[in-house]
Design an enzyme around this catalytic site. Sequence first.
Site, PDB file in Angstrom:
ATOM      1  N   CYS A 137       0.874  -1.167   0.000  1.00 45.66           N
ATOM      2  CA  CYS A 137       0.000   0.000   0.000  1.00 45.66           C
ATOM      3  C   CYS A 137       0.917   1.224   0.000  1.00 45.66           C
ATOM      4  O   CYS A 137       2.046   1.142  -0.491  1.00 45.66           O
ATOM      5  CB  CYS A 137      -0.953  -0.013   1.200  1.00 45.66           C
ATOM      6  SG  CYS A 137      -0.108   0.001   2.799  1.00 45.66           S
ATOM      7  N   LYS A 138       0.471   2.324   0.551  1.00 50.07           N
ATOM      8  CA  LYS A 138       1.295   3.534   0.539  1.00 50.07           C
ATOM      9  C   LYS A 138       2.449   3.427   1.540  1.00 50.07           C
ATOM     10  O   LYS A 138       3.586   3.713   1.213  1.00 50.07           O
ATOM     11  CB  LYS A 138       0.438   4.761   0.852  1.00 50.07           C
ATOM     12  CG  LYS A 138       1.202   6.070   0.837  1.00 50.07           C
ATOM     13  CD  LYS A 138       0.279   7.247   1.085  1.00 50.07           C
ATOM     14  CE  LYS A 138       1.064   8.553   1.101  1.00 50.07           C
ATOM     15  NZ  LYS A 138       0.164   9.691   1.364  1.00 50.07           N
TER      16      LYS A 138
END
Length: 99
Positions: free
Chosen positions: A65-66
């Site tokens: 993810c981020k």
Amino acid sequence: MPDITPAELKQRQAAGQTPTIIDVREPWENEEGRIEGSQNIPLGTLPQKLEELEDLKDQEIIVHCKGGGRSATAKAFLSQQGFTHVRNLVGGFQAYQQS
């Protein structure tokens, strides 16, 4: 399964290895930048996509993810569903971009 560092993933990609990479960010985040070869399956839709991923149960899957939080949740969820080789990208896409 131990997590994977951005440097390790980039080294494997440079060697021509193509692991399955699942980006659990939202589509708008994926549009801003992505890891080549990754597929975007937002965390909230992962339960509905399990059937599509069934053939990967015994193969290595790298989730990101981020920053690593949502993908840690995705790793735990997939592991509970019987996926045996799920790895989280340490530091997420941000760390991958900076490495």
